[in-house]
Design a protein around this motif. Structure first.
Motif, PDB file in Angstrom:
ATOM      1  N   ASP A  46      -5.895  -3.302 -10.315  1.00 32.65           N
ATOM      2  CA  ASP A  46      -5.892  -2.593  -9.035  1.00 32.65           C
ATOM      3  C   ASP A  46      -4.539  -1.915  -8.829  1.00 32.65           C
ATOM      4  O   ASP A  46      -3.499  -2.424  -9.237  1.00 32.65           O
ATOM      5  N   THR A  47      -4.570  -0.755  -8.180  1.00 36.36           N
ATOM      6  CA  THR A  47      -3.370   0.074  -8.045  1.00 36.36           C
ATOM      7  C   THR A  47      -2.932   0.209  -6.588  1.00 36.36           C
ATOM      8  O   THR A  47      -3.687  -0.105  -5.656  1.00 36.36           O
ATOM      9  N   VAL A  48      -1.721   0.711  -6.424  1.00 38.85           N
ATOM     10  CA  VAL A  48      -1.192   0.994  -5.090  1.00 38.85           C
ATOM     11  C   VAL A  48      -2.085   1.997  -4.365  1.00 38.85           C
ATOM     12  O   VAL A  48      -2.321   1.877  -3.149  1.00 38.85           O
ATOM     13  N   GLU A  49      -2.604   2.968  -5.088  1.00 38.11           N
ATOM     14  CA  GLU A  49      -3.459   3.998  -4.483  1.00 38.11           C
ATOM     15  C   GLU A  49      -4.731   3.380  -3.890  1.00 38.11           C
ATOM     16  O   GLU A  49      -5.153   3.746  -2.790  1.00 38.11           O
ATOM     17  N   GLN A  79       0.812  -1.226   0.000  1.00 37.81           N
ATOM     18  CA  GLN A  79       0.000   0.000   0.000  1.00 37.81           C
ATOM     19  C   GLN A  79       0.846   1.277   0.000  1.00 37.81           C
ATOM     20  O   GLN A  79       0.332   2.359  -0.266  1.00 37.81           O
ATOM     21  N   SER A  80       2.133   1.148   0.264  1.00 36.56           N
ATOM     22  CA  SER A  80       3.025   2.308   0.245  1.00 36.56           C
ATOM     23  C   SER A  80       3.848   2.373  -1.035  1.00 36.56           C
ATOM     24  O   SER A  80       4.676   3.276  -1.196  1.00 36.56           O
ATOM     25  N   GLY A  81       3.626   1.389  -1.929  1.00 36.63           N
ATOM     26  CA  GLY A  81       4.361   1.366  -3.179  1.00 36.63           C
ATOM     27  C   GLY A  81       5.686   0.635  -3.103  1.00 36.63           C
ATOM     28  O   GLY A  81       6.455   0.632  -4.064  1.00 36.63           O
ATOM     29  N   ASN A  82       5.968   0.014  -1.953  1.00 35.92           N
ATOM     30  CA  ASN A  82       7.209  -0.733  -1.788  1.00 35.92           C
ATOM     31  C   ASN A  82       7.111  -2.100  -2.457  1.00 35.92           C
ATOM     32  O   ASN A  82       6.056  -2.738  -2.425  1.00 35.92           O
TER      33      ASN A  82
END
Length: 246
Positions: A124-127, A61-64
């Protein structure tokens, strides 16, 4: 968003009853069909004790970037759910019930076990994952609970769902997915050990599944003793009391 969640919680019992019945009926048909095919190949539908691919790659969820092996570091058990984040019915109800059961469980999430939700929708995206994380983690009653919401490319999704024999299918007409629902319990070495079918989970079932998946490393002496009074049934992914001779 908060109004939607409150409405879901108020009507949870009725919706759970209806949707759980639909899930069990449709998924039982799927199990029967798959089992007939796979028995010929010498396989069992629920691939318990299968070692999962620890090199599978996700984004949290933080893009890591997160590898499956990272989810098992410093933890004895991983509870995994497979959902898609645009789902507003079954998945939302599963999250409501899981968060509620974890709150009642009384164990700190991130001390011995953690949770990860992987979206099987490659769009689905990180955002969107970040939005889900923000909504559902506090519902456990633990602001710092280790419950990650992950996204992945289609290749990683297909590999993971195949290893778990998780059924899902895209419906072009509606833009939605039909899919099963379950909690998957993974050992620290990546072995798929237990599953609980459906969208409603008793805290005591989750606790017993964690204790057994950890090979008894988690749980108090009394909690471990209490597991002796229930037996796990692979056929329906549930625990039943041995006192009722079931």
């Amino acid at each position: 968003m908060s109004k939607k969640i409150n409405l879901l919680q108020k009507n949870k019992s009725i919706l759970n009853l209806i949707i759980s019945g639909m899930i069990l009926f449709s998924f039982q048909l799927k199990i029967n069909a798959e089992t007939l095919v796979q028995e010929k190949q010498g396989e069992i539908y629920e691939k318990l004790n299968t070692k999962l691919d620890l090199s599978l790659k996700f984004k949290d969820q933080s893009g890591n970037t997160v590898f499956f092996s990272d989810l098992l570091k410093n933890e004895k058990v991983l509870i995994l759910t497979l959902n898609y984040y645009k789902c507003t019915t079954m998945c939302a109800l599963q999250f409501v019930n899981l968060a509620d059961s974890l709150k009642k469980l009384g164990w700190k999430i991130g001390e011995g076990f953690r949770i990860a939700t992987v979206s099987f929708d490659p769009k689905d995206t990180v955002e969107i994952a970040a939005e889900k994380h923000k909504v559902w983690v506090p519902k456990t009653g633990q602001e710092s609970a280790k419950w990650d919401f992950l996204v992945a490319d289609e290749d990683s999704i297909k590999k993971l769902t195949k290893q778990l024999n998780f059924y899902y299918e895209y419906e072009p007409r509606t833009g939605e997915y039909s899919h099963a629902a379950a909690l998957f319990f993974i050992k620290k070495d990546g072995t798929f050990y237990r599953y609980l079918y459906g969208i409603v989970y008793e805290p005591k079932e989750i606790k017993q599944a964690i204790i057994e998946t950890s090979s008894g490393e988690l749980g108090s002496f009394i909690e471990k003793i209490m597991t002796k009074f229930s037996k796990y049934k692979e056929q329906n992914g549930k625990y039943v009391s041995i006192l009722n001779n079931q």
